[in-house]
Scaffold this active site. Structure first.
Site, PDB file in Angstrom:
ATOM      1  N   CYS A   1       0.789  -1.241   0.000  1.00 27.95           N
ATOM      2  CA  CYS A   1       0.000   0.000   0.000  1.00 27.95           C
ATOM      3  C   CYS A   1       0.821   1.291   0.000  1.00 27.95           C
ATOM      4  O   CYS A   1       0.589   2.163  -0.839  1.00 27.95           O
ATOM      5  CB  CYS A   1      -0.985   0.014   1.166  1.00 27.95           C
ATOM      6  SG  CYS A   1      -1.306  -1.552   1.938  1.00 27.95           S
TER       7      CYS A   1
ATOM      8  N   ARG B   1       6.444 -11.267   5.768  1.00 24.44           N
ATOM      9  CA  ARG B   1       5.966 -10.996   7.122  1.00 24.44           C
ATOM     10  C   ARG B   1       6.611 -11.988   8.080  1.00 24.44           C
ATOM     11  O   ARG B   1       6.710 -13.178   7.781  1.00 24.44           O
ATOM     12  CB  ARG B   1       4.437 -11.099   7.190  1.00 24.44           C
ATOM     13  CG  ARG B   1       3.755 -10.016   6.365  1.00 24.44           C
ATOM     14  CD  ARG B   1       2.246 -10.055   6.432  1.00 24.44           C
ATOM     15  NE  ARG B   1       1.677  -9.085   5.513  1.00 24.44           N
ATOM     16  CZ  ARG B   1       0.378  -8.948   5.252  1.00 24.44           C
ATOM     17  NH1 ARG B   1      -0.495  -9.725   5.870  1.00 24.44           N
ATOM     18  NH2 ARG B   1      -0.046  -8.039   4.397  1.00 24.44           N
TER      19      ARG B   1
ATOM     20  N   GLN C   1       0.898 -11.245  -3.548  1.00 25.09           N
ATOM     21  CA  GLN C   1      -0.515 -10.892  -3.570  1.00 25.09           C
ATOM     22  C   GLN C   1      -0.954 -10.472  -4.969  1.00 25.09           C
ATOM     23  O   GLN C   1      -0.169  -9.895  -5.718  1.00 25.09           O
ATOM     24  CB  GLN C   1      -0.787  -9.726  -2.612  1.00 25.09           C
ATOM     25  CG  GLN C   1      -0.533 -10.031  -1.149  1.00 25.09           C
ATOM     26  CD  GLN C   1      -0.745  -8.799  -0.282  1.00 25.09           C
ATOM     27  OE1 GLN C   1      -0.192  -7.748  -0.561  1.00 25.09           O
ATOM     28  NE2 GLN C   1      -1.548  -8.935   0.752  1.00 25.09           N
TER      29      GLN C   1
ATOM     30  N   ASP D   1      -2.510  -7.878  -5.716  1.00 29.13           N
ATOM     31  CA  ASP D   1      -2.863  -6.678  -4.980  1.00 29.13           C
ATOM     32  C   ASP D   1      -3.218  -5.545  -5.933  1.00 29.13           C
ATOM     33  O   ASP D   1      -2.714  -5.475  -7.060  1.00 29.13           O
ATOM     34  CB  ASP D   1      -1.662  -6.269  -4.115  1.00 29.13           C
ATOM     35  CG  ASP D   1      -2.070  -5.465  -2.904  1.00 29.13           C
ATOM     36  OD1 ASP D   1      -3.278  -5.295  -2.685  1.00 29.13           O
ATOM     37  OD2 ASP D   1      -1.172  -5.019  -2.174  1.00 29.13           O
TER      38      ASP D   1
ATOM     39  N   HIS E   1      -4.758  -1.127  -5.714  1.00 33.26           N
ATOM     40  CA  HIS E   1      -5.304  -0.002  -4.963  1.00 33.26           C
ATOM     41  C   HIS E   1      -5.986   0.950  -5.936  1.00 33.26           C
ATOM     42  O   HIS E   1      -5.423   1.290  -6.981  1.00 33.26           O
ATOM     43  CB  HIS E   1      -4.200   0.708  -4.182  1.00 33.26           C
ATOM     44  CG  HIS E   1      -3.593  -0.161  -3.126  1.00 33.26           C
ATOM     45  ND1 HIS E   1      -2.512  -0.986  -3.386  1.00 33.26           N
ATOM     46  CD2 HIS E   1      -3.940  -0.384  -1.841  1.00 33.26           C
ATOM     47  CE1 HIS E   1      -2.214  -1.663  -2.280  1.00 33.26           C
ATOM     48  NE2 HIS E   1      -3.067  -1.321  -1.330  1.00 33.26           N
TER      49      HIS E   1
ATOM     50  N   LYS F   1     -13.568  -3.227   6.188  1.00 37.37           N
ATOM     51  CA  LYS F   1     -13.298  -4.040   4.993  1.00 37.37           C
ATOM     52  C   LYS F   1     -14.420  -5.037   4.739  1.00 37.37           C
ATOM     53  O   LYS F   1     -15.047  -5.556   5.652  1.00 37.37           O
ATOM     54  CB  LYS F   1     -11.970  -4.783   5.130  1.00 37.37           C
ATOM     55  CG  LYS F   1     -11.862  -5.702   6.333  1.00 37.37           C
ATOM     56  CD  LYS F   1     -10.499  -6.397   6.385  1.00 37.37           C
ATOM     57  CE  LYS F   1     -10.379  -7.263   7.642  1.00 37.37           C
ATOM     58  NZ  LYS F   1      -9.129  -8.035   7.655  1.00 37.37           N
TER      59      LYS F   1
ATOM     60  N   HIS G   1      -8.167  -0.528  -0.899  1.00 37.82           N
ATOM     61  CA  HIS G   1      -7.229  -1.661  -0.940  1.00 37.82           C
ATOM     62  C   HIS G   1      -8.036  -2.893  -1.334  1.00 37.82           C
ATOM     63  O   HIS G   1      -9.074  -3.163  -0.722  1.00 37.82           O
ATOM     64  CB  HIS G   1      -6.612  -1.922   0.437  1.00 37.82           C
ATOM     65  CG  HIS G   1      -6.004  -0.733   1.091  1.00 37.82           C
ATOM     66  ND1 HIS G   1      -4.659  -0.639   1.365  1.00 37.82           N
ATOM     67  CD2 HIS G   1      -6.552   0.414   1.572  1.00 37.82           C
ATOM     68  CE1 HIS G   1      -4.404   0.509   1.978  1.00 37.82           C
ATOM     69  NE2 HIS G   1      -5.538   1.166   2.116  1.00 37.82           N
TER      70      HIS G   1
END
Length: 674
Positions: A366, A395, A413, A415, A417, A501, A547
């Site tokens: 992000c 992580r 991911q 991912d 945005h 979310k 997100h």
């Protein structure tokens, strides 16, 4: 005459009862059927024992087996207590600690007496039988409130050092309750410290609806410096039918375990030298590549623009975004190393500068996407701007929490945005709901949609949270998903620290659920990282940042797919889509020709010309989960046919080669291209 208590029931009626009356009395007054079925009571919303007296005017509802979630929680809690009682009855001197209900059962931590070794799997049958004796005895479960000092002295006198320690540390002024299994003072009565509530008696449990599953080591209070205990796990249900169904699911889950199938299908491996990171083999990475290509097509069609951002960023950036303060313990950080040159030799050696910055490996994408957005001047005409990334993240998950592909330290991911104006939020979330729906249906999943609301500790104003939560509700309603068909549910306190979310919970082939996709409406990060666009009024405005992810991570989604399909992936995803196998060596030339034609049709095909019996070849490729086996012999070579064996079907089908190629090509086409 003493004052009467007014008890309001769910049907709107009110009953007046004298002080000392209990929910059990109300159940008996309504009828013998309800008296027998009642398990507990909700008194002004609080779950209580049936035999606990009312303390004033209250609203009452009775809990029965029809209230399955609450009934299961009660039953599993009671199974745990019966387990502890059984262990102490069989082995006097055993010390007990705690035993909660779990998602599908219960456990209890105990310390074996010094006269015997720690409990093992061999002890479970005897414990189970003793538990059944206690259940069949239908012993009443009686609640009492005790004085703190009396309780501590009781535990100390009984040699229950763990219980005594815990009782001494409970907050002053807290009501300390104990439960007797059996009438207090009677022979055979057993005591435990517990907040409750409990069922009215052990006889409300089904003696055939539980099973002890395994034992494991556990430390007192989770601290490895404390005494090591034995944790005895069990699964508990309301009926034997439910237990049998659960055991069948476990058996099926073991067959589908992605770690087992990953080895058998030669997809990936994990090893100590790279804790929590996956070594993908060619067959496994083929699945990854197909998923990645599929997702890129979906993202391109939906107007996303793909980017790539750095793995390492200065910790100061993560501090500004708020992640360092909230998430540092889960991040990997390294000092910024600078070379130091030896003047005599000219050799360079690494040196940490005194004022060196610390760099963090990104745990999410992000902040980097905001930095891309911040380059140049963005106009309202450029919005919504949808930035996507197949972003590799790290992580620092605890070693004990790692689990195959399902929980790793390095993951990628799907991912993205979305930066948009306030007015565009609902439509963008609605469009994402439609996109996620199309993806999950392509893989054959059904799903539930849930809204995770603000946590207690969070960034941002209440007004922003109110707006963000309502936008997500409105978008789901416009998508037609805010209903029972989609399992719509709101989850208080489970949002991220910066945004509410929406969550997508997939249901797999054996009924398990997996939380995968998500979209979050964030006003915090754009503010913290000073993101802005020029509005129609010529002034600068903050964008809303959405997100979102659909797979979640490729690693976990592949693990879910392997287990969902039990390794029998759809033809378009299968690493090897077809194998051409010969019955006799005379057909080798034809087999090579068939293989070449299949490859020309863009199928992932291999040939098996080994001097082995065809049944051996069939079995081997079936274990490898190859969707189609094309068997050829002298007859097939002469007639230009193949004997097509499809995984999971008993009978083969002989057909012309061209027909087989057409059939396989159709199956091998990804669902979004059909």
């Amino acid at each position: 005459m003493s004052q009467m208590f007014r008890i309001s029931l769910p049907d709107g009626s009110v009953r007046e009862v004298p002080p000392g009356s209990t929910p059990a009395d109300i159940a008996a007054a309504i009828g013998p059927g309800l008296a027998k079925a009642a398990l507990a009571a909700r008194v002004d919303g609080e779950l209580r024992d049936l035999t606990r007296p009312f303390d004033g005017d209250v609203a009452l509802s009775l809990v029965t087996n029809r209230d399955e979630a609450e009934a299961l929680e009660l039953a599993r809690h009671d199974y745990a207590h019966v387990l502890a009682e059984a262990v102490q009855a069989l082995w006097p001197g055993t010390q007990i600690t705690f035993g909660p209900a779990t998602e599908d059962g219960f456990y209890y931590d105990v310390l074996a007496p010094a006269t015997r070794p720690p409990f093992s799997m061999d002890d479970l049958p005897a414990i189970e039988e003793k538990m059944r004796d206690i259940i069949r005895a239908d012993k009443p479960l009686v609640r009492e409130v005790w004085d703190r000092q009396r309780l501590i002295e009781k535990w100390q006198a009984d040699g229950e050092h763990f219980k005594a320690e815990w009782a001494a540390e409970l907050p002053e002024g807290e009501e300390l309750t104990v439960y007797h299994s059996g009438q207090p003072g009677e022979e055979g009565a057993w005591l435990d410290m517990c907040r409750g509530p409990h069922l009215p008696s052990t006889g409300k449990l089904d003696p055939q609806a539980f099973k002890l599953m395994r034992v494991a080591g556990a430390y007192w209070r989770g601290d490895q410096n404390n005494a090591q205990l034995t944790r005895i796990y069990g699964t508990g249900w309301l009926t034997k039918k439910q237990l049998d169904a659960h055991l069948t699911r476990l058996e099926e889950a073991a067959k589908r375990d992605h770690r087992k199938l990953g080895r058998e299908m030669d997809l990936f491996h994990l090893q100590e030298e790279a804790h929590g990171s996956v070594f993908w083999h060619p067959q496994g990475f083929r699945i990854w590549r197909e998923l990645e290509a599929y997702m890129r097509r979906k993202m391109d069609a939906a107007g996303y623009r793909e980017i790539k951002t750095p793995q390492l960023m200065d910790v100061r950036q993560w501090t500004q975004s708020g992640h360092w303060g909230k998430y540092a313990e889960n991040m990997f950080a390294v000092p910024d190393i600078v070379p130091e040159v030896d003047e005599a030799s000219g050799a360079a050696a690494p040196r940490v500068a005194a004022d060196a910055a610390w760099l963090a490996i990104k745990p999410m994408n992000c902040p980097a996407h905001v930095l891309v957005f911040n380059q140049g001047i963005t106009s309202y005409r450029d919005l919504p701007l949808r930035l996507s990334e197949m972003g590799c993240c790290h992580r620092n998950e605890p070693h004990g929490a790692l689990h195959g592909l399902m929980r790793v330290r390095q993951f990628t991911q799907d991912d993205a945005h979305i930066f948009c104006t306030e007015a565009q939020v609902v439509e963008e979330v609605r469009a994402f709901c439609a996109l996620a729906d199309s993806v999950y249906r392509d893989f054959g999943f059904s799903y539930h949609v849930k809204l995770a609301l603000r946590p207690e500790k969070r960034f941002g104003s209440d007004a922003d949270w109110d707006k963000a939560e309502q936008e997500l509700r409105d978008a789901v309603a416009e998508a037609g998903m805010a209903n029972a068909e989609y399992g719509w549910e709101e989850l208080p306190g489970e949002g991220a620290f910066y945004a509410p979310k929406l969550e997508w919970h997939l249901t797999d082939a054996i009924g398990r659920t997996w939380q995968v996709g998500t979209i979050q409406g964030d006003r915090v990060l754009p503010d913290r990282l000073d993101a802005s666009y020029v509005g129609e009024d010529g002034e600068r405005h903050r964008p809303v940042m959405l997100h979102r992810a659909i797979f979640g991570s490729y690693e976990r989604f592949i693990g879910i797919l392997i287990e969902h399909f039990a390794g029998r992936l759809p033809t378009w995803l299968a690493p090897t889509q077809a194998v051409v196998a010969t019955i006799v060596s005379d057909a080798d030339g034809y087999a090579r020709e068939v293989t070449a034609q299949l490859a020309a049709a863009k199928l992932r095909v291999e040939s098996d010309l080994r001097n082995e019996k065809i049944n051996y070849k069939v079995r081997e490729h079936s274990l490898a989960k190859v969707p189609h086996l094309l068997v050829v012999g002298k007859r097939e070579a002469e007639e230009g046919t193949v004997a097509l064996r499809t995984l999971g079907l008993e009978h083969q089908k002989v057909m012309p080669l061209a027909e087989a190629i057409e059939l396989l090509t159709t199956e091998a086409t990804p669902p979004d291209l059909r």
